[in-house]
Design a protein around this motif. Structure first.
Motif, PDB file in Angstrom:
ATOM      1  N   GLN A 348       0.835  -1.193   0.000  1.00  0.00           N
ATOM      2  CA  GLN A 348       0.000   0.000   0.000  1.00  0.00           C
ATOM      3  C   GLN A 348       0.874   1.250   0.000  1.00  0.00           C
ATOM      4  O   GLN A 348       1.910   1.281   0.659  1.00  0.00           O
ATOM      5  N   ALA A 349       0.444   2.258  -0.735  1.00  0.00           N
ATOM      6  CA  ALA A 349       1.184   3.523  -0.782  1.00  0.00           C
ATOM      7  C   ALA A 349       0.196   4.682  -0.890  1.00  0.00           C
ATOM      8  O   ALA A 349      -0.970   4.481  -1.227  1.00  0.00           O
ATOM      9  N   ILE A 350       0.705   5.865  -0.592  1.00  0.00           N
ATOM     10  CA  ILE A 350      -0.105   7.079  -0.742  1.00  0.00           C
ATOM     11  C   ILE A 350       0.238   7.710  -2.084  1.00  0.00           C
ATOM     12  O   ILE A 350       1.405   7.963  -2.376  1.00  0.00           O
ATOM     13  N   ILE A 351      -0.778   7.942  -2.882  1.00  0.00           N
ATOM     14  CA  ILE A 351      -0.542   8.527  -4.198  1.00  0.00           C
ATOM     15  C   ILE A 351      -0.417  10.045  -4.040  1.00  0.00           C
ATOM     16  O   ILE A 351      -1.135  10.652  -3.241  1.00  0.00           O
ATOM     17  N   THR A 352       0.540  10.643  -4.755  1.00  0.00           N
ATOM     18  CA  THR A 352       0.820  12.065  -4.532  1.00  0.00           C
ATOM     19  C   THR A 352       0.238  12.975  -5.607  1.00  0.00           C
ATOM     20  O   THR A 352       0.356  14.190  -5.507  1.00  0.00           O
TER      21      THR A 352
ATOM     22  N   GLN B 348      14.281   7.554   6.215  1.00  0.00           N
ATOM     23  CA  GLN B 348      13.794   7.408   7.590  1.00  0.00           C
ATOM     24  C   GLN B 348      12.834   6.227   7.685  1.00  0.00           C
ATOM     25  O   GLN B 348      12.029   6.010   6.773  1.00  0.00           O
ATOM     26  N   ALA B 349      12.923   5.495   8.788  1.00  0.00           N
ATOM     27  CA  ALA B 349      12.020   4.363   8.994  1.00  0.00           C
ATOM     28  C   ALA B 349      11.683   4.265  10.478  1.00  0.00           C
ATOM     29  O   ALA B 349      12.364   4.849  11.324  1.00  0.00           O
ATOM     30  N   ILE B 350      10.619   3.515  10.760  1.00  0.00           N
ATOM     31  CA  ILE B 350      10.234   3.260  12.144  1.00  0.00           C
ATOM     32  C   ILE B 350      10.817   1.902  12.543  1.00  0.00           C
ATOM     33  O   ILE B 350      10.580   0.894  11.868  1.00  0.00           O
ATOM     34  N   ILE B 351      11.556   1.896  13.628  1.00  0.00           N
ATOM     35  CA  ILE B 351      12.155   0.635  14.073  1.00  0.00           C
ATOM     36  C   ILE B 351      11.106  -0.143  14.869  1.00  0.00           C
ATOM     37  O   ILE B 351      10.332   0.444  15.628  1.00  0.00           O
ATOM     38  N   THR B 352      11.052  -1.457  14.653  1.00  0.00           N
ATOM     39  CA  THR B 352       9.966  -2.245  15.258  1.00  0.00           C
ATOM     40  C   THR B 352      10.409  -3.038  16.484  1.00  0.00           C
ATOM     41  O   THR B 352       9.601  -3.689  17.124  1.00  0.00           O
ATOM     42  N   ASN B 353      11.680  -3.010  16.787  1.00  0.00           N
ATOM     43  CA  ASN B 353      12.110  -3.686  18.018  1.00  0.00           C
ATOM     44  C   ASN B 353      13.125  -2.829  18.767  1.00  0.00           C
ATOM     45  O   ASN B 353      13.753  -1.942  18.182  1.00  0.00           O
ATOM     46  N   LEU B 371       7.786  -2.644   3.755  1.00  0.00           N
ATOM     47  CA  LEU B 371       6.852  -1.582   3.412  1.00  0.00           C
ATOM     48  C   LEU B 371       5.468  -2.149   3.676  1.00  0.00           C
ATOM     49  O   LEU B 371       5.033  -3.082   3.014  1.00  0.00           O
ATOM     50  N   SER B 372       4.814  -1.608   4.683  1.00  0.00           N
ATOM     51  CA  SER B 372       3.557  -2.209   5.089  1.00  0.00           C
ATOM     52  C   SER B 372       2.574  -1.108   5.459  1.00  0.00           C
ATOM     53  O   SER B 372       2.899  -0.238   6.278  1.00  0.00           O
ATOM     54  N   ASN B 373       1.396  -1.166   4.840  1.00  0.00           N
ATOM     55  CA  ASN B 373       0.355  -0.198   5.154  1.00  0.00           C
ATOM     56  C   ASN B 373       0.883   1.246   5.092  1.00  0.00           C
ATOM     57  O   ASN B 373       0.737   2.007   6.049  1.00  0.00           O
ATOM     58  N   GLU B 374       1.516   1.562   3.998  1.00  0.00           N
ATOM     59  CA  GLU B 374       2.048   2.911   3.694  1.00  0.00           C
ATOM     60  C   GLU B 374       3.252   3.307   4.530  1.00  0.00           C
ATOM     61  O   GLU B 374       3.714   4.436   4.436  1.00  0.00           O
ATOM     62  N   GLN B 375       3.702   2.418   5.402  1.00  0.00           N
ATOM     63  CA  GLN B 375       4.797   2.801   6.301  1.00  0.00           C
ATOM     64  C   GLN B 375       6.085   2.066   5.982  1.00  0.00           C
ATOM     65  O   GLN B 375       6.068   0.904   5.568  1.00  0.00           O
TER      66      GLN B 375
END
Lengths: 426, 426
Positions: A348-352, B348-353, B371-375
């Motif tokens: 899934q991605a956000i379209i710009t 940039q990314a969100i670290i999960t652990n 890459l999951s749910n736009e993140q």
């Protein structure tokens, strides 16, 4: 009217139904061995299990001294532990001596820790001095049991899975293979894929332009896509404009190929010989899977099975040809090399940007995905018509615009299929 | 004490300072021509501009009839426009006739639109009928000026930039090259990179294990990394444990290589011959850039310039060796092939652990980005010690954990450097 009615009467299938039909005809490939020097990007053909532990000996994590921890559990600068150095061991060698109370052995990173010792203290935390002609050390920091020693099997235990079947071999897999002794690596045979182009308007890459003619680019583009996914592309040439001659060319090609892709000639034009081929030919050795898909671009995309081998008819329009390959041929190539569910790779991605072209069918367009500030974003590339090729080079994904009258607005979520063609990342 | 004091006295530089120093010594490579059949994944050596328009003629977008739009501007089923079909043009051919009032020419997708016509109407929106032995059509839908015609230069205008210098050639670039007539493609020469390994503990991949010994894996891993980034790897072999002999080996290798990577021997051990080499050798033809970096792992990573060629000393620990290559060698390889600012590729990314290992220096660890749910999410791989190699195969990025006493907690933002080694994506 040249089979015209048959061409217009084709029944469209859904994209996932077409994919499912194709996946039932994936040819099982044999495997072969390749040297570790030449296995990059090949795919492992069977799960590999460790026959040894790693490390297979107690390994020192740094340069220092192997000691008995209980002798220096409470060492301080005021109350150091003093030990006589009785041996030194370069990496790759083992000491014939044992670390006994009052002694230490000098060892290097990666060396086998000598018997008796249960800890290694780093050089930087010791002081060497000479006493009675012998070298001794003074330990001024407390030492704990097991410190700086990698135990047998700490990294890999014998019997564990090393690399799964279908894994693409990169530097990390190669490091595992080398350290585990695989001079020869079991890999899937590369799928051999023929590429045949139709179209009397096509001239060769080296030819000067002529009125009404264009250079053949699909053959080269498809060959690159095939190679990207591990296949070996065979250029079968350009097909004649006659259904029976095309059939002969296709049957000939299938004698040496595992699969065949034909670009062009699948639409409703008078000279669309592939449309005739797919629509009218059938028999014991040939089974049509579909000759129309409910999608844009590439709705006349077709597939048939001849003697258990898949033959794809992709649009001659470069944009549609590119997308058709990624949606329908890529999953087959990957499955032939051991990948399970290769057709479920969307995210899934956000379209710009807005895409306001409504369509009664799902539309698959070329996009550029960027990862920015923790977010997956995607933009629709310009020059995205099915006939256009200039934007393909900037595409690192395919965006799926769902069927509907309105298209999609900037900021909405869309499903995208990532592609391995780099654009903004290396 | 074998230069021990010099080894401990090394001055650490920051990672970006080390990268900047290296980038000042990127060797300019010449370019060469390669055939379009063999240019996949090479890098374009100069910007390519279009010499022709695309399309270079007014092209029909579909199978239908070329007409004068003004004759059917208001056509309806009740009030159709009737036209006599005066010619038919397969794709690749041109009509010698002109579309005049009352006439139409049957044309195919990709055909040149005949003179006079300014619109194409698709087969499906017409009805054919015979009148006085001649074929005519009935148009029941309104036709608008320019409809279904791609104008000259709609996709590419003569003179526009086609592909920039440094672009990696994928299927999309190949399509452009083929359609624009590039049988031979100007690409950068592949950088030739020597790989030399040190360490008396190393045995060959084909050898059975022996006490205290391990198989050489870094050579193969580094060769794969080099090839991934477009280089040609030359295996120089295993270095002797003597500084002067190593120097001879290195100077010999540099006669045929553009750059050299040595793995192992850079630390403070007694047999760390590369540390000696980097620290103590200098002269007119050799200039040390650094021999210590404020980072983990791989702090003894070193680089020198010999006769204008870079020589890297990477850690012998596989994990540190892998990371050291990606941080310091990769940018050079890419810059040699025309990429500007190749060392600025972090996202940039969100670290999960949680990663709670504090460190006085920035730490670069192997991670898996998803890459999951736009993140953009990233997880720290297990078995991440510098001595470990098993996790490298699962790494598709390097996570930068900033210096500090606490490490980093799940949910926080981290900087990651994406790597081109597929794990979850194909």
């Amino acid at each position: 009217m040249r089979n015209r009615s048959q061409r217009f009467a084709r029944k469209a299938v859904k994209v996932d139904h077409a994919q499912n039909m194709i996946m039932r005809h994936v040819l099982k490939l044999g495997c072969e061995f390749t040297s570790i020097e030449s296995c990059l990007h090949r795919r492992i053909s069977k799960p590999l299990f460790a026959k040894e532990c790693m490390p297979h000996f107690r390994r020192s994590g740094l340069d220092g001294y192997a000691v008995l921890s209980e002798e220096a559990l409470f060492a301080t600068p005021q109350n150091p532990t003093c030990l006589r150095v009785i041996d030194e061991v370069p990496a790759g060698y083992t000491s014939s001596k044992q670390v006994l109370p009052g002694t230490a052995i000098r060892i290097m990173t990666g060396s086998a820790v000598p018997d008796g010792a249960d800890a290694v203290i780093m050089f930087e935390q010791t002081e060497e001095y000479q006493e009675e002609g012998e070298i001794s050390i003074r330990i001024k920091h407390k030492v704990s049991h097991g410190q700086n020693i990698a135990k047998v099997g700490d990294e890999i235990t014998s019997g564990q899975l090393l690399i799964g079947s279908g894994s693409r071999i990169g530097p990390g897999q190669i490091a595992v293979l080398a350290s585990m002794g695989y001079e020869e690596v079991p890999v899937f045979r590369r799928p051999v894929v023929g590429v045949l182009t139709t179209g009397s308007e096509l001239i060769s890459v080296g030819d000067p332009l002529q009125p009404g003619r264009i250079r053949n680019s699909n053959t080269y583009m498809l060959a690159a896509q095939i190679e990207q996914y591990g296949g070996l592309a065979i250029r079968v040439g350009t097909a004649p404009d006659d259904r029976d001659e095309v059939a002969r060319t296709i049957y000939n090609a299938l004698e040496t190929c595992d699969m065949l892709i034909v670009s062009g000639g699948v639409s409703v034009g008078d000279y669309d010989v592939m449309a005739d081929f797919f629509t009218t030919m059938s028999g014991n050795d040939m089974k049509l899977l579909f000759n129309k898909i409910a999608m844009r671009p590439g709705s006349p995309t077709s597939a048939t099975v001849i003697n258990s081998k898949l033959v794809f008819g992709l649009s001659g329009n470069p944009g549609a040809c590119f997308v058709g390959f990624e949606l329908f041929v890529r999953p087959v190539l990957l499955a032939m090399q051991g990948i399970e569910s290769p057709d479920k790779q969307h995210i899934q991605a956000i379209i710009t940007n807005d895409y306001d072209k409504g369509c009664p069918h799902d539309r698959y367009i070329r996009g550029q995905m960027t990862l920015s500030n923790e977010q997956v974003k995607v933009s629709v590339l310009e020059k995205n018509n099915s006939s256009m090729l200039i934007s393909i080079q900037d595409a690192n994904c395919i965006i799926m615009i769902p069927a509907g009258s309105k298209g999609i607005a900037a900021g909405q979520q869309v499903a995208v299929i990532p592609l391995p063609y780099e654009t903004t990342m290396y």
